[in-house]
Design an enzyme around this catalytic site. Structure first.
Site, PDB file in Angstrom:
ATOM      1  N   GLY A  29       0.787  -1.002   0.218  1.00  0.00           N
ATOM      2  CA  GLY A  29       0.090   0.094   0.072  1.00  0.00           C
ATOM      3  C   GLY A  29       0.831   1.476   0.146  1.00  0.00           C
ATOM      4  O   GLY A  29       0.318   2.235   0.324  1.00  0.00           O
ATOM      5  N   GLU A  72       1.096  -9.331  -1.872  1.00  0.00           N
ATOM      6  CA  GLU A  72       1.276 -10.724  -2.843  1.00  0.00           C
ATOM      7  C   GLU A  72       2.567 -11.350  -2.549  1.00  0.00           C
ATOM      8  O   GLU A  72       3.128 -11.757  -3.296  1.00  0.00           O
ATOM      9  CB  GLU A  72       1.196  -9.725  -4.313  1.00  0.00           C
ATOM     10  CG  GLU A  72       0.063  -9.375  -4.668  1.00  0.00           C
ATOM     11  CD  GLU A  72      -1.214 -10.430  -4.790  1.00  0.00           C
ATOM     12  OE1 GLU A  72      -1.107 -11.701  -4.507  1.00  0.00           O
ATOM     13  OE2 GLU A  72      -2.148 -10.020  -5.080  1.00  0.00           O
ATOM     14  N   HIS A  80      -0.244  -4.256 -13.398  1.00  0.00           N
ATOM     15  CA  HIS A  80      -1.708  -4.250 -13.559  1.00  0.00           C
ATOM     16  C   HIS A  80      -1.777  -3.337 -15.022  1.00  0.00           C
ATOM     17  O   HIS A  80      -2.836  -2.620 -14.906  1.00  0.00           O
ATOM     18  CB  HIS A  80      -2.345  -3.468 -12.379  1.00  0.00           C
ATOM     19  CG  HIS A  80      -2.465  -4.362 -11.203  1.00  0.00           C
ATOM     20  ND1 HIS A  80      -3.232  -3.835 -10.199  1.00  0.00           N
ATOM     21  CD2 HIS A  80      -1.911  -5.487 -10.952  1.00  0.00           C
ATOM     22  CE1 HIS A  80      -3.227  -4.798  -9.049  1.00  0.00           C
ATOM     23  NE2 HIS A  80      -2.286  -5.690  -9.561  1.00  0.00           N
ATOM     24  N   HIS A 134      -6.762 -10.441 -12.765  1.00  0.00           N
ATOM     25  CA  HIS A 134      -5.885  -9.628 -11.627  1.00  0.00           C
ATOM     26  C   HIS A 134      -4.648  -8.727 -12.666  1.00  0.00           C
ATOM     27  O   HIS A 134      -4.742  -7.657 -12.569  1.00  0.00           O
ATOM     28  CB  HIS A 134      -5.225 -10.605 -11.003  1.00  0.00           C
ATOM     29  CG  HIS A 134      -4.404 -10.134  -9.795  1.00  0.00           C
ATOM     30  ND1 HIS A 134      -4.544 -10.653  -8.479  1.00  0.00           N
ATOM     31  CD2 HIS A 134      -3.673  -8.817  -9.600  1.00  0.00           C
ATOM     32  CE1 HIS A 134      -3.703  -9.908  -7.713  1.00  0.00           C
ATOM     33  NE2 HIS A 134      -3.285  -8.634  -8.286  1.00  0.00           N
TER      34      HIS A 134
HETATM   35  P1  13P Z   1       0.466  -4.466  -2.267  1.00  0.00           P
HETATM   36  O1  13P Z   1       0.375  -2.862  -2.182  1.00  0.00           O
HETATM   37  O2  13P Z   1       0.032  -4.917  -0.909  1.00  0.00           O
HETATM   38  O3  13P Z   1       1.723  -4.756  -2.898  1.00  0.00           O
HETATM   39  O4  13P Z   1      -0.875  -4.644  -3.512  1.00  0.00           O
HETATM   40  C1  13P Z   1      -0.678  -4.107  -4.556  1.00  0.00           C
HETATM   41  C2  13P Z   1      -1.262  -5.113  -5.688  1.00  0.00           C
HETATM   42  O5  13P Z   1      -1.172  -4.778  -6.839  1.00  0.00           O
HETATM   43  C3  13P Z   1      -1.977  -6.434  -5.464  1.00  0.00           C
HETATM   44  O6  13P Z   1      -2.313  -7.195  -6.414  1.00  0.00           O
END
Ligand code: 13P
Length: 224
Positions: free
Chosen positions: A52, A82, A103, A164
């Protein structure tokens, strides 16, 4: 006094920070999405981005040193949610030293439609070593997701994760990030090409020759 892990591994920590920033500036992830890790040079665990955190403000002090059992050794107490996919990838692929999870838009469009990328363009084979498969869905952060993912990554440098995102791996972080970038670009080509007409996948003999070239390149890089 014994050195902290950050003192011992400062150069690799700076590479993780740099890679996380580039992942954002290259448009492969946004906000707090995505995560980056590196295997520690002496293989005592991995170094991963915290959960985060806004990558624009990330520093080496924010990273987490984690052992192979998932125990935080030093740094932020909250490693990426992750962590399991990173740990499982290093364990399944001893050659892998850097992992980037993104992503990015076009690759995510394929991930949500659970559409694998076949070998239809020369560049793909040279960068990923084969088709980009879709790992079956697993809840984010779960051991199932990690298991599904390593099944899709046995012999290639990238995979899509159903509904995802993308994972790219490499002999170092620069390669892992490049893999993610190329998968995004090729996903865009693939989606556009599907609108134009039928796609001609590369023939078996071409794929075989390119796979050999990919493996030879890897052996050269590793000084084998
Ligand atoms: P994190 O910030 O916990 O790494 O999560 C980001 C994310 O892309 C989860 O798939």
């Amino acid at each position: 006094m014994e050195k902290t892990l950050l003192e011992q591994y400062r150069p690799i920590a700076e590479q993780v920070v740099q890679t996380a920033r580039e992942m954002i500036t290259k448009g492969l992830a946004y906000g707090v999405a995505g995560n980056v890790s590196a295997r520690l040079p002496d293989n005592r665990g991995l170094l991963i981005t915290p959960s985060g955190k806004n990558y624009g403000k990330l520093t080496a002090e924010d990273l987490c040193f984690v052992d192979w059992q998932g125990q935080v050794l030093e740094g932020s107490p909250r490693p990426s949610s992750e962590l399991a996919i990173h740990t499982a990838t290093y364990q399944a692929r001893p050659d892998c030293r850097g992992v980037v999870h993104t992503h990015s838009t076009f690759a995510c469009a394929l991930a949500v439609t659970r559409t694998a990328i076949p070998v239809f363009i020369d560049e793909l084979m040279y960068v990923t070593g084969g088709p980009v498969r879709v790992a079956e869905y697993g809840f984010p952060g779960s051991p199932e997701l990690a298991q599904n993912l390593v099944g899709a990554l046995t012999d290639v440098q990238a995979a899509l994760m159903a509904n995802h995102g993308v994972i790219g791996l490499g002999d170092d972080l620069a390669e892992a990030l490049h893999v993610c970038e190329v998968v995004e670009k090729i996903s865009e080509v693939y989606i556009n090409a599907l609108k134009v007409g039928p796609i001609f996948e590369l023939e078996g003999w071409v794929i075989e020759r390119q796979r050999k070239a990919f493996l030879a390149k890897k052996a050269r890089q590793r000084g084998q």
